[in-house]
Scaffold this motif. Structure first.
Motif, PDB file in Angstrom:
ATOM      1  N   ALA A  14     -62.800  38.366  50.179  1.00 22.22           N
ATOM      2  CA  ALA A  14     -63.338  37.187  49.501  1.00 22.22           C
ATOM      3  C   ALA A  14     -64.857  37.232  49.479  1.00 22.22           C
ATOM      4  O   ALA A  14     -65.489  38.035  50.176  1.00 22.22           O
ATOM      5  CB  ALA A  14     -62.868  35.915  50.218  1.00 22.22           C
ATOM      6  N   ALA A  15     -65.452  36.363  48.685  1.00 21.13           N
ATOM      7  CA  ALA A  15     -66.898  36.181  48.739  1.00 21.13           C
ATOM      8  C   ALA A  15     -67.253  35.456  50.031  1.00 21.13           C
ATOM      9  O   ALA A  15     -66.478  34.636  50.536  1.00 21.13           O
ATOM     10  CB  ALA A  15     -67.373  35.387  47.529  1.00 21.13           C
ATOM     11  N   LEU A  16     -68.423  35.767  50.574  1.00 22.17           N
ATOM     12  CA  LEU A  16     -68.872  35.164  51.828  1.00 22.17           C
ATOM     13  C   LEU A  16     -70.260  34.578  51.621  1.00 22.17           C
ATOM     14  O   LEU A  16     -71.145  35.241  51.070  1.00 22.17           O
ATOM     15  CB  LEU A  16     -68.902  36.209  52.944  1.00 22.17           C
ATOM     16  CG  LEU A  16     -69.465  35.758  54.294  1.00 22.17           C
ATOM     17  CD1 LEU A  16     -68.583  34.693  54.923  1.00 22.17           C
ATOM     18  CD2 LEU A  16     -69.604  36.948  55.241  1.00 22.17           C
ATOM     19  N   VAL A  17     -70.463  33.341  52.079  1.00 23.35           N
ATOM     20  CA  VAL A  17     -71.750  32.666  51.925  1.00 23.35           C
ATOM     21  C   VAL A  17     -72.138  32.038  53.262  1.00 23.35           C
ATOM     22  O   VAL A  17     -71.365  31.270  53.841  1.00 23.35           O
ATOM     23  CB  VAL A  17     -71.700  31.572  50.837  1.00 23.35           C
ATOM     24  CG1 VAL A  17     -73.035  30.830  50.768  1.00 23.35           C
ATOM     25  CG2 VAL A  17     -71.361  32.173  49.484  1.00 23.35           C
ATOM     26  N   PHE A  18     -73.334  32.370  53.745  1.00 23.70           N
ATOM     27  CA  PHE A  18     -73.962  31.647  54.850  1.00 23.70           C
ATOM     28  C   PHE A  18     -75.139  30.888  54.246  1.00 23.70           C
ATOM     29  O   PHE A  18     -76.093  31.498  53.754  1.00 23.70           O
ATOM     30  CB  PHE A  18     -74.457  32.596  55.939  1.00 23.70           C
ATOM     31  CG  PHE A  18     -73.363  33.251  56.720  1.00 23.70           C
ATOM     32  CD1 PHE A  18     -72.563  32.509  57.575  1.00 23.70           C
ATOM     33  CD2 PHE A  18     -73.119  34.606  56.607  1.00 23.70           C
ATOM     34  CE1 PHE A  18     -71.556  33.103  58.304  1.00 23.70           C
ATOM     35  CE2 PHE A  18     -72.120  35.220  57.322  1.00 23.70           C
ATOM     36  CZ  PHE A  18     -71.323  34.466  58.176  1.00 23.70           C
ATOM     37  N   ALA A  19     -75.076  29.559  54.268  1.00 24.62           N
ATOM     38  CA  ALA A  19     -76.112  28.733  53.659  1.00 24.62           C
ATOM     39  C   ALA A  19     -76.823  27.929  54.736  1.00 24.62           C
ATOM     40  O   ALA A  19     -76.183  27.397  55.646  1.00 24.62           O
ATOM     41  CB  ALA A  19     -75.505  27.793  52.620  1.00 24.62           C
ATOM     42  N   ALA A  20     -78.147  27.837  54.640  1.00 26.78           N
ATOM     43  CA  ALA A  20     -78.929  27.057  55.600  1.00 26.78           C
ATOM     44  C   ALA A  20     -80.341  26.903  55.068  1.00 26.78           C
ATOM     45  O   ALA A  20     -80.860  27.792  54.386  1.00 26.78           O
ATOM     46  CB  ALA A  20     -78.953  27.734  56.968  1.00 26.78           C
TER      47      ALA A  20
END
Length: 662
Positions: free
Chosen positions: A306-312
C-alpha cells in the motif's frame, strides 16, 4: 485421546496465548471428529497443555493433514469463538513484529484483536451466513451530496500504491462546508483516503488521540460516504469497537480510523496507510513487546504494497532517518505558507516577572479585542512543583522522595508520585517549613490572567478538563501542551510559555518533543496572527521561527549518529538479575562489530539494567540472541534449598527501541 493408527487426521497448528517465551511457537493439535466440520483458520480455541493438565486459549493459525510431530497429538479442547478473528495478514504482521522485537506474537495479537462480544459476534455471523454484510448500524453506505474532489496538484495525487511519503502539510486551519474548522492535515489525509476508496481499496488512518481523531472524522464526513468509515479506538464502547473490527473482515473497502491499534485492522486490499504526528508519545505501545505504531506501519506497508504516509508539522528524527536513507520521499505543500513566529525573551521589570514579556503582553491585549488568544503552558494544576521558601531546594516527599505539588489553590501539598499528603513537611537541606511555588500550572496561569483582564472569559483545557473547540469570541484559552482546542477562524494570538522549563526534562527527545508541541500550537493561529515563543533562544527557536523543522531534525540526526544514539542506531534495553543479565550480555558480545553494550547499572529490588546498541543490519541477530537468552532463563529450574527461604525466580526482560530510556 489421540487418533487411531492409520486414521486420517486434521491437524490444527495453534499459537498458544501465553506470555512465556518458550511457548511462542506453533503447536500441533488433532481436531476431534466432532469439530472437523466447524474449525477454520483464525478461530480462537481451547487447548490442553501437557504440564499439570491445564487448559489454555490459542489461535488456529493454519490447518494441515499431517504433522511433523512424531508423538501422539493431543486433541483440541473446544472452540471459543466461531468467527475467524485472526486474519492471515495480521498473523504474518504479528509474527514479523514479534521476531523484530524479540517478543511474543500472542502479546501483539492481544493489542490487535479487541475484546470479544458474543452478541455482536452472533449477529455478524448470522448476517454473513445470510449473505449480508456486518450486522451494524453503519453497514450501509450512505451517499453524500458533494464529496471532496482532489484538486489538481493536491497531495492526494501524490498517493500511489507502493509509494512511501513524508508529508509536511500546510500549517493552517480549514473551514469545512459544515462550518467546522479542522487542521489542514486532516483535509489532506481525508482527500487521500477518498481517492483510495474510489479505487476499491481500504485506508488505515492512525492518529495519536481523540482530539486529532475528531478533526479527521469531521474532514472524512465531507469526503467519503458515512457508511464507509469504521472506527477502532479505545474511547468506543466495547461492543461498537468489536462490531467495526468485524466489518473489516467483510472485505468491503473502508476508511478505518483510530489510535495505534488501528494499524492491525484485518482489512483486505490495503491502498493507504497513514500516520499523523508519529513523534507523539501516545503512538508508542506501552504493552509488551512495545512496538511503536511507526514500525507497525512500516512493516505492514512492506507486506501489503500500500501507499504509506507519515505526516507531521515537525517531522520526527526517525522519519528524517528514513528520508535520509531514501526510504521515504518528501512532500512539502506550499513552503512559503507559515505562521508568524515572534521569539521573545523577558527583561527585568516586565509584566508578570518576565514570564510574559511586555511586547507579548501588548500583542495579547490587542488580539483579545478581535477574538480568542491561546496560552500554552507546561503543566496542569495550580503549582505543579513546589520548593523550599528558605533555600530554594525542590520540595520532596518524605516517604518516596517524589516531587510535591498543589493541584488546586489552598490545598495541602501532595506527592505527585505516591499521593501522600505533606501537611507537616520540612526541608531536608535547611529544615525550613515554608513552601513556595517553583512552577506555575494552568490553574494558576488562568487565575493570574483573569485578574489582569477582568471581564474576559478564561477557559482551561487540560487532561482533566478537555475542551475540543472554542468560538470566535474574545477569550483567554489556557491549555497544556497537546490539549489546545481549535478556535473558529484561528486564534488572534498564540503565547507559548514555559519553554525553558519544558526543555529541562531529562530525555534524549526533549527538544524534538518541544519543537513538535510548539509547531502544532502555532498552526492554530489565524493567518498573520503573532505566535510568541517566550524565553527560548538558539537553534531550536530559529527552526520554529523559520519553519524549518525538517532541517533541525537532520542536524539532530547527525548529532545522534556521532554519539551512536537512536535512531542512528537501534537499542535494546535488558533488565534482569545480575547472573541472567551478564549471561545475555556475553551472548550479545559474541556478535562482534556493530554491537556494543552500556552498563549494567543497578535499579530496584536486585534488578540491573543494560542497554545494547546495534546497527540496523544486525537487528535480526540481536533479537534472535536475546530471545534465546530469555528462553534459557525462563526454562531454568531452581530447586529449593532446605532450611533457606525460596530464592527469587530468574528474570530477564527485553524491550527494543525504548524511547524513554535515554
Amino acid at each position: 485421546m489421540g487418533a487411531p493408527s492409520g486414521a486420517p487426521v486434521l491437524v490444527a497448528r495453534v499459537l498458544v496465548d501465553s506470555p512465556l517465551p518458550q511457548l511462542d511457537q506453533l503447536f500441533d493439535y488433532r481436531v476431534p471428529p466432532a469439530l472437523v466440520a466447524e474449525v477454520i483458520a483464525g478461530m480462537r480455541v481451547r487447548v490442553p497443555l501437557r504440564s499439570g493438565g491445564r487448559i489454555a486459549t490459542g489461535w488456529i493459525v493454519e490447518l494441515a493433514d499431517t504433522s511433523e510431530f512424531a508423538g501422539r497429538l493431543s486433541d483440541l479442547e473446544g472452540i471459543v469463538s466461531s468467527a475467524p478473528l485472526l486474519a492471515p495478514d495480521v498473523w504474518l504482521l504479528a509474527r514479523k513484529l514479534a521476531d523484530r522485537a524479540a517478543g511474543n506474537a500472542s502479546d501483539i495479537l492481544r493489542v490487535a484483536i479487541p475484546s470479544r462480544y458474543v452478541r455482536v459476534e452472533k449477529a455478524w455471523l448470522e448476517a454473513r451466513q445470510a449473505g449480508g454484510g456486518a450486522a451494524s448500524d453503519a453497514s450501509s453506505v450512505d451517499e453524500i451530496a458533494e464529496p471532496i474532489v482532489p484538486a489538481a496538484g493536491s497531495f492526494a495525487e501524490s498517493v500511489e500504491p507502493g509509494r512511501r511519503l513524508a508529508l509536511t502539510p500546510r500549517p493552517r486551519l480549514v473551514e469545512l462546508a459544515s462550518g467546522t474548522w479542522v487542521g489542514g492535515w486532516a483535509v489532506d489525509l481525508a482527500e487521500a483516503a477518498a481517492a483510495t476508496l474510489a479505487t476499491g481499496r481500504t485506508s488505515l488512518l492512525c492518529v495519536p488521540d481523540y482530539r486529532d481523531q475528531e478533526q479527521l472524522e469531521a474532514a472524512l464526513a465531507e469526503a467519503v460516504p458515512a457508511g464507509a468509515i469504521a472506527r477502532l479506538d479505545a474511547r468506543q464502547p466495547g461492543g461498537r469497537r468489536f462490531a467495526d473490527f468485524l466489518r473489516c473482515l467483510d472485505g468491503e473497502p473502508l476508511v478505518v480510523i483510530g489510535n495505534r491499534s488501528v494499524l492491525y485492522a484485518p482489512a483486505e486490499r490495503l491502498g493507504l496507510i497513514a500516520v499523523w504526528d508519529d513523534g507523539d508519545a501516545l503512538l508508542a505501545e506501552p504493552h509488551a513487546p512495545g512496538v511503536h505504531a511507526r514500525d507497525v506501519a512500516l512493516v505492514r506497508q512492506e507486506q501489503s504494497g500500500a501507499a504509506l504516509v507519515f505526516a507531521a508539522h515537525s517531522p520526527s528524527v526517525e522519519v528524517e532517518r528514513l528520508v535520509r536513507v531514501g526510504w521515504l520521499d518528501v512532500v512539502a505543500l506550499q513552503r512559503t505558507e507559515r505562521p508568524r513566529i515572534v521569539v521573545t525573551a523577558g527583561q527585568p521589570g516586565d509584566v508578570s516577572h518576565a514570564r510574559i514579556p511586555s511586547s507579548t503582553w501588548t500583542d495579547a491585549r490587542e488580539a483579545l479585542a478581535h477574538g480568542p488568544v491561546l496560552i500554552q503552558v507546561a503543566h496542569p494544576g495550580f503549582a505543579p512543583l513546589l520548593a523550599c521558601a528558605t533555600c530554594g531546594e525542590n520540595a520532596r516527599c518524605t516517604r518516596c522522595a517524589g516531587p510535591l505539588g498543589l493541584g488546586s489553590r489552598g490545598g495541602v501539598p501532595r506527592c505527585r508520585l505516591c499521593g501522600a499528603l505533606a501537611a507537616d513537611w520540612s526541608c531536608g537541606e535547611c529544615h525550613g517549613t515554608a513552601i513556595r511555588p517553583a512552577s506555575v500550572g494552568a490553574g494558576r496561569t488562568a487565575e493570574d490572567l483573569g485578574r489582569a483582564f477582568p471581564g474576559t472569559r478564561v477557559i482551561i483545557s487540560d487532561g482533566e478538563r478537555p475542551v475540543l473547540r472554542v468560538g470566535p469570541e474574545p477569550a483567554l484559552v489556557v491549555a497544556t501542551r497537546g490539549a489546545e482546542p481549535i478556535a473558529e477562524g484561528g486564534y488572534r494570538a498564540v503565547l507559548l510559555l514555559d519553554g525553558e522549563r519544558m526543555l529541562l526534562r531529562e530525555s534524549l527527545r526533549v527538544a524534538e518533543d518541544c519543537l513538535r508541541w510548539w509547531s502544532n500550537a502555532a498552526t492554530l493561529a489565524a493567518p498573520g496572527a503573532p505566535v510568541h515563543l517566550v524565553g527560548v533562544s538558539g537553534r531550536i527557536a530559529t527552526a520554529l521561527a523559520t519553519w524549518r523543522q525538517a532541517e533541525w531534525a537532520r542536524d539532530e540526526l547527525d548529532a545522534r549518529r556521532a554519539l551512536r544514539f537512536p535512531p542512528a542506531v537501534r537499542i535494546a534495553t535488558i533488565r534482569g538479575r545480575r547472573t541472567s543479565l551478564l549471561e545475555a550480555l556475553e551472548a550479545v558480545a559474541e556478535l562482534g562489530d556493530g554491537v556494543d553494550a552500556l552498563g549494567p547499572v543497578p535499579e530496584d529490588d536486585g534488578i540491573e539494567r543494560a542497554i545494547v546498541r546495534f546497527d540496523y543490519a544486525r537487528g535480526a541477530e540481536v533479537a534472535t540472541t536475546l530471545r534465546a537468552a530469555m528462553i534459557r532463563v525462563a526454562t531454568r529450574r531452581r530447586r529449593p534449598v532446605a532450611g533457606q527461604p525460596p530464592r527469587p525466580a530468574p528474570t530477564l526482560r527485553v524491550r527494543f527501541d525504548d524511547q524513554e530510556i535515554l
